[in-house]
Design a protein around this motif. Structure first.
Motif, PDB file in Angstrom:
ATOM      1  N   GLU A  34      22.082  14.850  22.287  1.00  0.00           N
ATOM      2  CA  GLU A  34      20.618  14.741  22.424  1.00  0.00           C
ATOM      3  C   GLU A  34      20.032  15.433  23.803  1.00  0.00           C
ATOM      4  OE1 GLU A  34      19.715  10.633  22.881  1.00  0.00           O
ATOM      5  OE2 GLU A  34      20.304  10.143  20.705  1.00  0.00           O
ATOM      6  N   LYS A  35      21.235  16.011  24.711  1.00  0.00           N
ATOM      7  CA  LYS A  35      20.574  16.865  25.616  1.00  0.00           C
ATOM      8  C   LYS A  35      20.617  18.232  25.412  1.00  0.00           C
ATOM      9  CE  LYS A  35      22.321  13.180  28.741  1.00  0.00           C
ATOM     10  NZ  LYS A  35      23.290  12.927  30.130  1.00  0.00           N
ATOM     11  N   GLN A  36      20.842  18.959  24.392  1.00  0.00           N
ATOM     12  CA  GLN A  36      20.800  20.047  23.989  1.00  0.00           C
ATOM     13  C   GLN A  36      20.056  20.560  22.750  1.00  0.00           C
ATOM     14  OE1 GLN A  36      25.130  21.052  23.971  1.00  0.00           O
ATOM     15  NE2 GLN A  36      24.924  21.763  26.005  1.00  0.00           N
ATOM     16  N   PRO A  37      19.421  21.570  22.700  1.00  0.00           N
ATOM     17  CA  PRO A  37      18.769  22.118  21.665  1.00  0.00           C
ATOM     18  C   PRO A  37      19.798  22.211  20.411  1.00  0.00           C
ATOM     19  CG  PRO A  37      17.964  23.552  23.496  1.00  0.00           C
ATOM     20  CD  PRO A  37      19.413  22.775  23.949  1.00  0.00           C
ATOM     21  N   ARG A  38      19.219  22.032  19.272  1.00  0.00           N
ATOM     22  CA  ARG A  38      20.320  22.227  17.904  1.00  0.00           C
ATOM     23  C   ARG A  38      19.919  23.644  17.617  1.00  0.00           C
ATOM     24  NH1 ARG A  38      17.105  18.045  14.301  1.00  0.00           N
ATOM     25  NH2 ARG A  38      15.299  18.682  15.449  1.00  0.00           N
ATOM     26  N   GLU A  39      20.960  24.628  17.827  1.00  0.00           N
ATOM     27  CA  GLU A  39      20.953  25.890  17.968  1.00  0.00           C
ATOM     28  C   GLU A  39      21.768  26.410  16.499  1.00  0.00           C
ATOM     29  OE1 GLU A  39      19.960  28.508  21.417  1.00  0.00           O
ATOM     30  OE2 GLU A  39      21.269  26.897  22.220  1.00  0.00           O
ATOM     31  N   ILE A  40      21.275  27.462  15.928  1.00  0.00           N
ATOM     32  CA  ILE A  40      21.990  28.145  14.724  1.00  0.00           C
ATOM     33  C   ILE A  40      21.464  29.357  14.682  1.00  0.00           C
ATOM     34  CG2 ILE A  40      22.122  28.408  12.208  1.00  0.00           C
ATOM     35  CD1 ILE A  40      20.518  25.413  13.641  1.00  0.00           C
ATOM     36  N   GLY A  79       5.904  21.705   6.582  1.00  0.00           N
ATOM     37  CA  GLY A  79       6.061  21.401   7.953  1.00  0.00           C
ATOM     38  C   GLY A  79       5.328  22.477   8.810  1.00  0.00           C
ATOM     39  N   LYS A  80       5.971  22.653  10.053  1.00  0.00           N
ATOM     40  CA  LYS A  80       5.327  23.764  11.203  1.00  0.00           C
ATOM     41  C   LYS A  80       6.417  24.450  11.670  1.00  0.00           C
ATOM     42  CE  LYS A  80       1.887  23.606  14.648  1.00  0.00           C
ATOM     43  NZ  LYS A  80       0.754  22.589  15.450  1.00  0.00           N
ATOM     44  N   ILE A  81       6.388  25.631  11.945  1.00  0.00           N
ATOM     45  CA  ILE A  81       7.236  26.364  12.908  1.00  0.00           C
ATOM     46  C   ILE A  81       6.516  27.186  13.721  1.00  0.00           C
ATOM     47  CG2 ILE A  81       9.089  25.873  11.191  1.00  0.00           C
ATOM     48  CD1 ILE A  81       8.815  29.060  10.284  1.00  0.00           C
ATOM     49  N   LYS A  82       7.326  27.574  14.799  1.00  0.00           N
ATOM     50  CA  LYS A  82       6.924  28.456  15.830  1.00  0.00           C
ATOM     51  C   LYS A  82       8.225  29.594  15.646  1.00  0.00           C
ATOM     52  CE  LYS A  82       5.962  29.304  20.634  1.00  0.00           C
ATOM     53  NZ  LYS A  82       5.662  28.805  21.936  1.00  0.00           N
ATOM     54  N   VAL A  83       7.407  30.948  15.498  1.00  0.00           N
ATOM     55  CA  VAL A  83       8.287  32.037  15.654  1.00  0.00           C
ATOM     56  C   VAL A  83       8.102  32.977  16.926  1.00  0.00           C
ATOM     57  CG1 VAL A  83       9.117  34.218  14.235  1.00  0.00           C
ATOM     58  CG2 VAL A  83       8.321  32.058  12.882  1.00  0.00           C
ATOM     59  N   GLY A  84       9.164  33.036  17.503  1.00  0.00           N
ATOM     60  CA  GLY A  84       8.864  33.901  18.733  1.00  0.00           C
ATOM     61  C   GLY A  84       9.576  35.161  18.842  1.00  0.00           C
ATOM     62  N   ILE A 107      16.420  25.336  16.796  1.00  0.00           N
ATOM     63  CA  ILE A 107      16.264  26.693  16.849  1.00  0.00           C
ATOM     64  C   ILE A 107      17.126  27.769  15.966  1.00  0.00           C
ATOM     65  CG2 ILE A 107      15.840  28.334  18.643  1.00  0.00           C
ATOM     66  CD1 ILE A 107      15.563  26.318  20.726  1.00  0.00           C
ATOM     67  N   VAL A 108      16.377  28.337  15.289  1.00  0.00           N
ATOM     68  CA  VAL A 108      17.307  29.361  14.681  1.00  0.00           C
ATOM     69  C   VAL A 108      17.166  30.920  15.206  1.00  0.00           C
ATOM     70  CG1 VAL A 108      17.506  30.494  12.248  1.00  0.00           C
ATOM     71  CG2 VAL A 108      17.144  28.053  12.438  1.00  0.00           C
ATOM     72  N   HIS A 109      18.050  31.684  15.229  1.00  0.00           N
ATOM     73  CA  HIS A 109      18.127  32.745  16.266  1.00  0.00           C
ATOM     74  C   HIS A 109      18.512  33.825  15.004  1.00  0.00           C
ATOM     75  CE1 HIS A 109      18.075  31.050  20.304  1.00  0.00           C
ATOM     76  NE2 HIS A 109      18.965  30.148  19.646  1.00  0.00           N
ATOM     77  N   THR A 110      17.613  34.871  14.918  1.00  0.00           N
ATOM     78  CA  THR A 110      18.168  36.093  14.149  1.00  0.00           C
ATOM     79  C   THR A 110      17.423  37.410  14.440  1.00  0.00           C
ATOM     80  OG1 THR A 110      18.491  36.945  11.799  1.00  0.00           O
ATOM     81  CG2 THR A 110      16.503  35.560  12.185  1.00  0.00           C
ATOM     82  N   ASN A 111      18.187  38.293  14.424  1.00  0.00           N
ATOM     83  CA  ASN A 111      17.525  39.887  14.745  1.00  0.00           C
ATOM     84  C   ASN A 111      16.529  39.780  15.508  1.00  0.00           C
ATOM     85  OD1 ASN A 111      17.216  42.583  13.757  1.00  0.00           O
ATOM     86  ND2 ASN A 111      15.678  42.221  12.316  1.00  0.00           N
ATOM     87  N   GLY A 112      16.590  39.442  16.616  1.00  0.00           N
ATOM     88  CA  GLY A 112      15.476  39.427  17.818  1.00  0.00           C
ATOM     89  C   GLY A 112      14.317  38.489  17.688  1.00  0.00           C
TER      90      GLY A 112
END
Length: 339
Positions: free
Chosen positions: A161-167, A221-226, A190-195
């Protein structure tokens, strides 16, 4: 084939083995050999970690076809070389020219730093698919990921619970993210890919990252792409394409559910060009496709294509477009216009 030797294989041994590389590259036509490699981790669990890591290295290397910045390539080579040489693991000494390129590809496409850490610390899980293969994975928070062919995901084995769920994603994947009633900043998905990074609460979205471009489509749903130059908030039906460090396309889908059709049907396309279809044959099935005239790649098949195998797809192409398709070998296609 002497199979017993593989039980003692190091990472370097796998990367130097022609039979292994042939299978990972999708060129193995012997059914018995293919079956052996598919079951390898079960047959030799003591060598499974080296085996899985070598599979991911080779598949990632094959997916990195174009270097857009030579200076960046040299800089990354220096970084990966320094990282590897600084580690006390004697077996990670794969600095031949071929493996240098593979190591750089890992950094660029799925984050080689995390893969190296996984190999050293066994703290991360890597799931990869071969040509023509799909897999469904349940993540530690019970979110579900459907992985398309020739794709991979990397994530921490233990989530708290203290860390983001990252893939980290390479290729194409459909996410059905578990909604948390009370979510803190540390529990972001959080999903990471190609920048780019995709931040989620509870939602269903598709992400595809190949050939230097990334497509994200939101179903619910709703997502934010950075990304490097900013961020965009997406609502259901939104679809974007990211390439060259910027958004190059943003549109609204009439039927967003269509973007997950590939999870139920083997091969699906909507208003696809021949070039887009060729990319799928190469990326997901390992074909080598030669086109006699570049202009043919711009030909488009209007409407939906839903077929169960490559043979049916080739029939659709030849009956719809004014082209012929020759097949010199099992995984080679030559496309030309009808004279």
């Amino acid at each position: 084939m002497n199979n017993d030797k593989y039980s003692q294989y190091t990472l370097q041994d796998f990367l130097d083995d022609d039979a292994f590389i042939k299978w990972v590259s999708g060129k193995e036509q012997d059914a018995a050999a293919a079956q052996f490699w598919s079951n390898f981790s079960l047959l030799y669990p003591s060598a499974a970690k080296n085996f899985d890591f070598a599979v991911n290295v080779i598949r990632t290397y094959r997916s990195q076809e174009i270097w857009e910045n030579k200076n960046n390539k040299a800089h990354l080579l220096e970084r990966i070389t320094a990282t590897i040489e600084a580690q006390p693991v004697a077996r990670v000494r794969w600095l031949s020219p071929w493996m240098k390129a593979a190591a750089i590809a890992l950094l660029i496409s799925v984050g080689g730093y995390y893969l190296i850490n996984q190999y050293r610390k066994s703290s991360q899980e890597i799931v990869a698919t071969g040509f023509g293969e799909k897999r469904t994975i349940t993540l530690p928070d019970h979110s579900v990921v459907t992985l398309n062919a020739s794709s991979s995901i990397t994530y921490n084995k233990v989530w708290n619970e203290k860390q983001p769920r990252e893939i980290w994603v390479e290729g194409e994947a459909l996410f059905d993210v578990k909604h948390l009633n009370r979510i803190s900043a540390e529990q972001r998905f959080i999903v990471h890919t190609n920048g780019i990074t995709v931040e989620v609460l509870g939602t269903t979205f598709n992400i595809k990252s190949r050939h230097g471009k990334t497509n994200v489509g939101l179903i619910t749903g709703k997502i934010k792409v950075g990304y490097q130059k900013g961020a965009v908030v997406m609502l259901p039906g939104d679809y974007i394409e990211y390439a060259d460090n910027q958004l190059v396309l943003a549109k609204k889908l009439d039927k967003p559910e269509k973007i997950k059709r590939w999870t139920q049907t083997q091969l699906t396309f909507t208003d696809a060009t021949l070039g887009e279809i060729i990319e799928t044959l190469q990326d997901n099935y390992g074909y080598v496709v030669k086109v006699k005239e570049e202009s043919l790649k711009k030909l488009k098949i209007e409407g939906d294509i839903n077929v169960t195998n490559v043979e049916e797809l080739l029939t659709v192409i030849t009956t719809t477009l004014n082209v012929t398709i020759n097949q010199p070998s099992d995984k080679e296609l030559v496309i030309s216009s009808v004279k």
